[in-house]
Motif scaffolding. Sequence first.
Motif, mmCIF file in Angstrom:
data_model
loop_
_atom_site.group_PDB
_atom_site.id
_atom_site.type_symbol
_atom_site.label_atom_id
_atom_site.label_comp_id
_atom_site.label_asym_id
_atom_site.label_seq_id
_atom_site.Cartn_x
_atom_site.Cartn_y
_atom_site.Cartn_z
ATOM 1 N N UNK A 4 2.150 27.104 88.371
ATOM 2 C CA UNK A 4 2.571 28.386 87.803
ATOM 3 C C UNK A 4 3.859 28.256 86.984
ATOM 4 N N UNK A 5 4.776 27.431 87.421
ATOM 5 C CA UNK A 5 6.037 27.277 86.683
ATOM 6 C C UNK A 5 5.841 26.612 85.334
ATOM 7 N N UNK A 6 4.691 25.972 85.144
ATOM 8 C CA UNK A 6 4.428 25.271 83.887
ATOM 9 C C UNK A 6 3.449 25.999 82.982
ATOM 10 N N UNK A 7 2.993 27.187 83.394
ATOM 11 C CA UNK A 7 2.003 27.902 82.580
ATOM 12 C C UNK A 7 2.274 29.397 82.550
ATOM 13 N N UNK A 8 1.867 30.014 81.452
ATOM 14 C CA UNK A 8 1.952 31.479 81.344
ATOM 15 C C UNK A 8 0.707 32.140 81.933
ATOM 16 N N UNK A 12 -9.723 28.971 84.302
ATOM 17 C CA UNK A 12 -9.266 29.667 83.098
ATOM 18 C C UNK A 12 -8.812 28.615 82.096
ATOM 19 N N UNK A 13 -8.765 29.014 80.843
ATOM 20 C CA UNK A 13 -8.230 28.140 79.808
ATOM 21 C C UNK A 13 -6.837 28.631 79.437
ATOM 22 N N UNK A 14 -5.884 27.719 79.393
ATOM 23 C CA UNK A 14 -4.521 28.076 79.058
ATOM 24 C C UNK A 14 -3.710 26.818 78.812
ATOM 25 N N UNK A 15 -2.419 27.003 78.594
ATOM 26 C CA UNK A 15 -1.552 25.856 78.391
ATOM 27 C C UNK A 15 -0.774 25.556 79.666
ATOM 28 N N UNK A 16 -0.686 24.285 80.012
ATOM 29 C CA UNK A 16 0.155 23.826 81.116
ATOM 30 C C UNK A 16 1.153 22.840 80.514
ATOM 31 N N UNK A 17 2.435 23.144 80.665
ATOM 32 C CA UNK A 17 3.486 22.344 80.023
ATOM 33 C C UNK A 17 3.255 22.252 78.516
ATOM 34 N N UNK A 18 2.737 23.342 77.951
ATOM 35 C CA UNK A 18 2.477 23.390 76.514
ATOM 36 C C UNK A 18 1.240 22.654 76.064
#
Length: 360
Positions: free
Chosen positions: A155-159, A171-177
Motif C-alpha cells: 500500500x505504501x508503494x501504490x495509489x 487490479x491493475x495499477x502502479x507499484x513504485x511507479x
Amino acid sequence: MARQTPLNEAHRKLGARMVDFAGWDMPVQYTSIIGEHEAVRTAVGLFDVSHMGEVEFTGPGALDTVNALISNDLARIADGQAVYAGLLDERGTFVDDVVAYRFSPERILICVNSSNREKDFAWMKAHARGVTPVDRSDDYAQIAVQGPKAAGLVQRLTKTDVSKIGTYRFAEGEVAGIPSIISRTGYTGEDGFELYCAAKDAVALWDALLTEGQQDGVKPCGLGARDSLRTEMKYALYGNDIDDQHTALEAGLGWIVKLDKPAFIGKEALVAQKASGVKRKLVGFELTGSGIPRHGYAILKDGAKVGEVTSGTMGPSVKKAIGIGYVPAELSAEGSTFDVDIRGRAVPAVVVKTPFYKKP
C-alpha cells in the motif's frame, strides 16, 4: 545452461545460494530457510517467482475457450477475479494446476508452473477451440509479497487501494511507479500479493520493495521457505503431490472441479470416478515417531507398501514432522494410522486434519 529470471543478478548480490530448479537458476535460500519461513509468518517476505509462465487468451470467445480447458468455472466470477484450477487430461489427471485471471470475457491470463511452461502452452494450443493462446511468459516478471505486513508494504508503494482487492481478486495499477497487476493470491497461508510487471522493470520493483520493506523486517526468501510454507498448508506442488497419475478427486481438489458446468477436458472421467468412488486419497499426516518424511518414501500398513509420501518436512511453524501422501481410501480418515519407511525404519504416523498450520 539453466535459465535465469530478470532478478538473477540481484539474488547473487544478496548472497543467495542458487540451485537448478526445473531448469532455472533459482535461490533456495539467502540466510536460512527457517529464518525466511518465520519472516513470512510474522512480517513479510519477497519471492522471485518470475520463472512461472503466463499464457494469454484475447478476443471474442476467450472466456468460453479457456473454460473448456480448465476444471473451475470462469463464468461464475466477475471481471477482476481469479480462480485456482486444473488443466486436466481426458483421464481427469493433471497436465498442471494454474491460476486463471479474468480481466474481461475477452481477456484471460493463465499463470502456469515453471516446469510446465512449454508443455502447457503446447497443450492449450492443441486443445483450444476458438481463441488461440499467446505465450507471454518472457514478457512478465512476478514477485510474491507474502506475510501479515505485506498489505501495508504494498500500500505504501501504490495509489491503488489494496484493501479493496479481496482474496483471489486483482487490479491493475502502479507499484513504485511501475505498471503492475496486483493480485491478492498466495502460496504460503499468509496474506499477500503476486505483483506482475514487465520483465525489464523487475529489478526496480524488487529493489523498491526491499528498501520500503526494511521498516517491516522484510526478507528475500528462497524456494526452501516457499516449500516449507506451502507444505504446512497442504498446498499441492505439481510433480510431487499432483501429476498425470492422480486425478483431481484423488488429490482432494474436488472444490476446483465444477462438474455442473458445460463440458471441459477430464469431466467425463471425473463424473465416472465420483460415481464409482475414489479408491485412493491424498492426506496430511504427522509422524508420531522420530524422523522426517520425504518425497518418495513408502507408506506401509502391516509391513506392506500401500502408498507413498509426496511431500514432507519438519514444519518450522508447527514444530512437527509433517507429510503429505496418497493412501487407500480406507486409511484416509482423520486418526487413521500407518507407518512411513524412513531408511528401513517403519516410523508410525497418523492422519491429521489439514492445513497443519493455523494462524494464531
